[in-house]
Write a protein that holds these residues in place. Structure first.
Motif, mmCIF file in Angstrom:
data_model
loop_
_atom_site.group_PDB
_atom_site.id
_atom_site.type_symbol
_atom_site.label_atom_id
_atom_site.label_comp_id
_atom_site.label_asym_id
_atom_site.label_seq_id
_atom_site.Cartn_x
_atom_site.Cartn_y
_atom_site.Cartn_z
ATOM 1 N N THR A 1 79.400 72.420 16.561
ATOM 2 C CA THR A 1 80.516 71.782 15.858
ATOM 3 C C THR A 1 79.983 71.000 14.663
ATOM 4 O O THR A 1 79.098 70.159 14.812
ATOM 5 C CB THR A 1 81.320 70.843 16.793
ATOM 6 N N VAL A 2 80.511 71.279 13.488
ATOM 7 C CA VAL A 2 80.031 70.638 12.256
ATOM 8 C C VAL A 2 80.352 69.150 12.262
ATOM 9 O O VAL A 2 79.452 68.300 12.231
ATOM 10 C CB VAL A 2 80.635 71.332 11.019
ATOM 11 N N THR A 3 81.648 68.800 12.353
ATOM 12 C CA THR A 3 81.961 67.361 12.297
ATOM 13 C C THR A 3 81.552 66.663 13.591
ATOM 14 O O THR A 3 81.307 65.460 13.600
ATOM 15 C CB THR A 3 83.466 67.123 12.040
ATOM 16 N N LYS B 1 83.555 69.119 -0.791
ATOM 17 C CA LYS B 1 84.521 68.298 -0.028
ATOM 18 C C LYS B 1 83.963 68.002 1.366
ATOM 19 O O LYS B 1 84.018 66.869 1.844
ATOM 20 C CB LYS B 1 85.826 69.052 0.090
ATOM 21 N N ASN B 2 83.386 69.028 2.001
ATOM 22 C CA ASN B 2 82.954 68.870 3.397
ATOM 23 C C ASN B 2 81.629 68.147 3.558
ATOM 24 O O ASN B 2 81.176 67.925 4.677
ATOM 25 C CB ASN B 2 82.918 70.231 4.099
ATOM 26 N N ARG C 1 92.682 82.371 12.395
ATOM 27 C CA ARG C 1 92.367 82.251 10.972
ATOM 28 C C ARG C 1 92.657 83.546 10.223
ATOM 29 O O ARG C 1 91.946 83.935 9.313
ATOM 30 C CB ARG C 1 90.912 81.794 10.767
ATOM 31 N N ARG D 1 92.042 77.785 2.829
ATOM 32 C CA ARG D 1 91.295 78.968 2.404
ATOM 33 C C ARG D 1 92.202 80.206 2.346
ATOM 34 O O ARG D 1 91.965 81.098 1.540
ATOM 35 C CB ARG D 1 90.099 79.217 3.324
ATOM 36 N N GLU E 1 90.430 80.480 16.270
ATOM 37 C CA GLU E 1 91.233 81.468 17.001
ATOM 38 C C GLU E 1 92.433 81.977 16.211
ATOM 39 O O GLU E 1 93.060 82.933 16.596
ATOM 40 C CB GLU E 1 91.696 80.888 18.339
ATOM 41 N N ILE F 1 84.855 81.867 14.726
ATOM 42 C CA ILE F 1 84.846 80.403 14.785
ATOM 43 C C ILE F 1 86.214 79.842 15.171
ATOM 44 O O ILE F 1 86.317 78.981 16.041
ATOM 45 C CB ILE F 1 84.403 79.793 13.428
ATOM 46 N N GLU G 1 74.782 73.371 9.002
ATOM 47 C CA GLU G 1 75.434 73.534 7.697
ATOM 48 C C GLU G 1 74.788 72.638 6.633
ATOM 49 O O GLU G 1 74.364 71.518 6.937
ATOM 50 C CB GLU G 1 76.927 73.210 7.818
ATOM 51 N N ARG H 1 79.306 73.863 22.228
ATOM 52 C CA ARG H 1 79.327 74.879 21.157
ATOM 53 C C ARG H 1 79.038 74.155 19.864
ATOM 54 O O ARG H 1 79.174 72.928 19.769
ATOM 55 C CB ARG H 1 80.654 75.626 21.111
ATOM 56 N N ARG I 1 92.677 66.059 9.458
ATOM 57 C CA ARG I 1 92.041 65.967 10.749
ATOM 58 C C ARG I 1 90.596 65.471 10.655
ATOM 59 O O ARG I 1 90.043 64.971 11.623
ATOM 60 C CB ARG I 1 92.082 67.318 11.431
ATOM 61 N N ALA I 2 89.988 65.594 9.486
ATOM 62 C CA ALA I 2 88.579 65.169 9.364
ATOM 63 C C ALA I 2 88.469 63.647 9.456
ATOM 64 O O ALA I 2 87.371 63.094 9.440
ATOM 65 C CB ALA I 2 88.020 65.658 8.045
ATOM 66 N N ARG J 1 91.675 73.170 17.418
ATOM 67 C CA ARG J 1 90.699 72.257 16.836
ATOM 68 C C ARG J 1 90.612 70.928 17.591
ATOM 69 O O ARG J 1 90.850 69.861 17.052
ATOM 70 C CB ARG J 1 91.010 72.052 15.361
ATOM 71 N N LEU K 1 84.342 67.523 22.086
ATOM 72 C CA LEU K 1 82.876 67.414 22.030
ATOM 73 C C LEU K 1 82.442 66.115 21.337
ATOM 74 O O LEU K 1 81.400 65.539 21.650
ATOM 75 C CB LEU K 1 82.276 68.633 21.326
HETATM 76 C C1 EPZ Z 1 84.300 71.903 9.698
HETATM 77 O O1 EPZ Z 1 85.416 71.746 10.540
HETATM 78 C C2 EPZ Z 1 84.867 72.099 8.307
HETATM 79 N N1 EPZ Z 1 85.621 70.891 7.928
HETATM 80 C C3 EPZ Z 1 85.785 73.315 8.283
HETATM 81 O O2 EPZ Z 1 86.237 73.499 6.937
HETATM 82 C C4 EPZ Z 1 84.966 74.543 8.702
HETATM 83 O O3 EPZ Z 1 85.818 75.665 8.753
HETATM 84 C C5 EPZ Z 1 84.346 74.302 10.081
HETATM 85 O O4 EPZ Z 1 83.561 73.080 10.057
HETATM 86 C C6 EPZ Z 1 83.447 75.448 10.514
HETATM 87 O O5 EPZ Z 1 82.428 75.626 9.568
HETATM 88 C C7 EPZ Z 1 84.929 69.798 7.535
HETATM 89 O O6 EPZ Z 1 83.710 69.786 7.500
HETATM 90 C C8 EPZ Z 1 85.750 68.601 7.144
HETATM 91 P P1 EPZ Z 1 83.890 72.747 14.056
HETATM 92 P P2 EPZ Z 1 85.188 71.243 12.064
HETATM 93 O O7 EPZ Z 1 83.943 71.467 14.834
HETATM 94 O O8 EPZ Z 1 83.983 70.388 12.142
HETATM 95 C C9 EPZ Z 1 85.697 74.093 18.220
HETATM 96 C C10 EPZ Z 1 87.798 73.875 5.244
HETATM 97 O O9 EPZ Z 1 88.444 74.895 4.991
HETATM 98 N N2 EPZ Z 1 85.545 72.684 18.626
HETATM 99 O O10 EPZ Z 1 82.567 73.230 13.571
HETATM 100 O O11 EPZ Z 1 86.483 70.716 12.557
HETATM 101 C C11 EPZ Z 1 86.714 74.248 17.097
HETATM 102 O O12 EPZ Z 1 88.017 74.332 17.623
HETATM 103 C C12 EPZ Z 1 87.640 73.423 6.672
HETATM 104 O O13 EPZ Z 1 87.208 73.165 4.391
HETATM 105 C C13 EPZ Z 1 85.837 72.324 19.939
HETATM 106 O O14 EPZ Z 1 86.238 73.159 20.732
HETATM 107 O O15 EPZ Z 1 84.873 72.617 12.809
HETATM 108 C C14 EPZ Z 1 86.269 75.539 16.438
HETATM 109 O O16 EPZ Z 1 86.796 76.640 17.150
HETATM 110 C C15 EPZ Z 1 88.487 74.261 7.619
HETATM 111 N N3 EPZ Z 1 85.697 71.023 20.301
HETATM 112 C C16 EPZ Z 1 84.743 75.507 16.593
HETATM 113 O O17 EPZ Z 1 84.482 74.555 17.638
HETATM 114 C C17 EPZ Z 1 85.247 70.055 19.432
HETATM 115 O O18 EPZ Z 1 85.118 68.882 19.840
HETATM 116 C C18 EPZ Z 1 84.010 75.043 15.332
HETATM 117 O O19 EPZ Z 1 84.643 73.859 14.903
HETATM 118 C C19 EPZ Z 1 84.956 70.442 18.116
HETATM 119 C C20 EPZ Z 1 85.098 71.756 17.734
#
Ligand code: EPZ
Length: 419
Positions: A164-166, A22-23, A333, A373, A331, A329, A190, A162, A93-94, A122, A126
């Motif tokens: 961030t995946v997306t 999915k991701n 979960r 999850r 706050e 990752i 990832e 920090r 949100r994605a 979330r 960034l």
């Molecule tokens: C992706 O979410 C995944 N979703 C999440 O999967 C996964 O848990 C997460 O990465 C971590 O691996 C998709 O890929 C669609 P992040 P994402 O940006 O990109 C903070 C699932 O269950 N942050 O890597 O939203 C954020 O709050 C989902 O399939 C900022 O502060 O996660 C978090 O604490 C859940 N500012 C940390 O970084 C930003 O601009 C990591 O978030 C972006 C993120």
């Protein structure tokens, strides 16, 4: 609202197929906006979040045609409405993944700010500061982010505060059509980020360093169509491996990449499970007796995946001894903890850490899912709970797991979906 009725106590056995990730499918769908030509994606999981993203693309004027069980053909011939409305974003949100591609291709985007969600605030700050660095003008009003770059984006150096995946995916997609070179430092590694880059490269993008924390993108004037098969879902595969372990069974997951699961494999072995490779792209788990307690700490890839933390915690309730689970990752979960405790688990939360004392017999109960999850964690616990557990609000699962109940039943689980 659908619920699952699950009778516990049955060791799972057999082989289970794994759907596309999915991701990875979500950013790959967004990437289709970057070209006017047709992009064909195979091994698409038929789950709610994917349908939501497909309908979002349709809203922008993009043609989306599903074919067979898991193929979709996408053609963003002309983007008539570069926006992601609140009604769509509030369910997923994605959707913020369309920000970068819309600004890159159409020169502007209007995307509803994603609200918080069960696992944390979330923010997407960034994403936005990165787009500004690339030359976009960003305004926020009425709950929307408006980004514009009428003269195109300009390659630059971006360092993520920090990982961030997306955020990495969004900016990579914005940069592929920018003028000049972009460097993304402290980028996410990832497998889903790598899969997106592979699609972009097939579309004509010039990207290096993917899978490392430093990604270099040389902007090109346009991208062309391509065909791509989405990687298998490592989180689904990991969830089924844990299901085999927690039920004391013997489960093989087909079509998974063990390199995407090395942290989980190592931890399962530490609990005393046997992990073998019965064939190419297959992994087999066998529980060989009592499970031993282990500590896990979630980290960005290749660390232990936060998306497997809730599921592994269910397993740890059945391990002898004290296990420490640290979530770094997100706050919030640990939503699954109180539901697991209601089934008889002995877990205490102290800040970012949950302390699991096992082994505790679990008994059936009525439990409620809170997020994708956490839902999987409750189902895994129900598979060993004595009696019949009622898992409510399984729509959370349907967002990210394809036919989860049918796949579990195929492994011998006694699980029924009731409406
Ligand atoms: C992706 O979410 C995944 N979703 C999440 O999967 C996964 O848990 C997460 O990465 C971590 O691996 C998709 O890929 C669609 P992040 P994402 O940006 O990109 C903070 C699932 O269950 N942050 O890597 O939203 C954020 O709050 C989902 O399939 C900022 O502060 O996660 C978090 O604490 C859940 N500012 C940390 O970084 C930003 O601009 C990591 O978030 C972006 C993120």
């Amino acid at each position: 609202m659908d619920k699952f009725l699950i009778e516990g106590g049955i060791p799972l056995s057999g082989e289970v197929g794994i759907s596309g990730a999915k991701n990875a499918a979500l950013p790959c769908l967004a990437a289709c906006l970057l070209t006017a030509e047709q992009v064909t994606l195979h091994r698409m999981p038929r789950v709610k979040d994917i349908r939501t993203m497909q309908s979002l693309l349709t809203h922008t004027g993009t043609e989306v045609v599903e074919e067979g069980a898991s193929t979709v053909r996408v053609r963003a011939g002309r983007i008539t409405s570069p926006e992601a409305p609140y009604e769509v974003v509030k369910t997923m949100r994605a959707s913020s993944l369309v920000l970068g591609p819309l600004v890159g291709r159409a020169g502007r985007a209007r995307v509803s700010m994603p609200g918080g969600c069960a696992i944390g605030a979330r923010p997407i700050n960034l994403h936005m500061t990165g787009l500004e660095r690339l030359g976009a003008e960003i305004h926020q009003s009425h709950g929307y982010v408006e980004a514009s770059a009428p003269n195109g984006l300009k390659g630059t150096h971006v360092h993520f505060d920090r990982i961030t995946v997306t955020g990495t995916e969004d900016l990579m997609m914005a940069a592929v059509l920018a003028h000049g070179e972009t460097v993304l430092e402290n980028a996410a590694r990832e497998p889903e980020v790598v899969d997106l880059a592979e699609l972009l490269i097939k579309m004509g993008a010039k990207i290096q360093g993917v899978g490392t924390s430093r990604i270099q993108i040389e902007g090109v004037s346009s991208l062309h169509g391509a065909e791509h098969t989405i990687i298998p879902d490592r989180i689904e595969a990991g969830t089924f491996l844990i299901a085999g372990a927690i039920t004391g069974g013997d489960v093989t997951v087909a079509s998974c990449d063990k390199d995407h699961l090395s942290a989980l494999i190592f931890k399962l072995q530490q609990t005393g499970c046997e992990i073998t490779e019965p064939g190419v792209g297959k992994l087999r788990v066998r529980a060989l007796g009592k499970l031993r307690s282990v500590d896990i700490k979630t980290e960005e890839h290749p660390g232990f995946a936060t998306d497997l933390q809730a599921q592994f915690m269910a397993l740890l309730t059945q391990a002898e001894g004290i296990s420490f689970v640290t979530e770094t990752i997100f706050e919030n979960r640990f939503m699954h903890v109180l539901e697991l405790v209601r089934m008889g688990a002995n877990i205490r939360i102290e800040g970012r850490q949950a302390i699991v004392a096992g082994r505790t017999p679990l008994s059936s109960a009525q439990v409620i899912c809170s997020d994708l999850r956490a839902s999987a964690s409750l189902v895994l616990a129900a598979l060993v709970g004595e009696g019949i557990t009622e898992v409510n609000r399984v729509y959370h699962m349907d967002r990210g797991y394809e036919s989860f109940d049918l796949k579990l039943a195929g492994l011998g689980a006694k699980i029924n979906r009731s409406h």
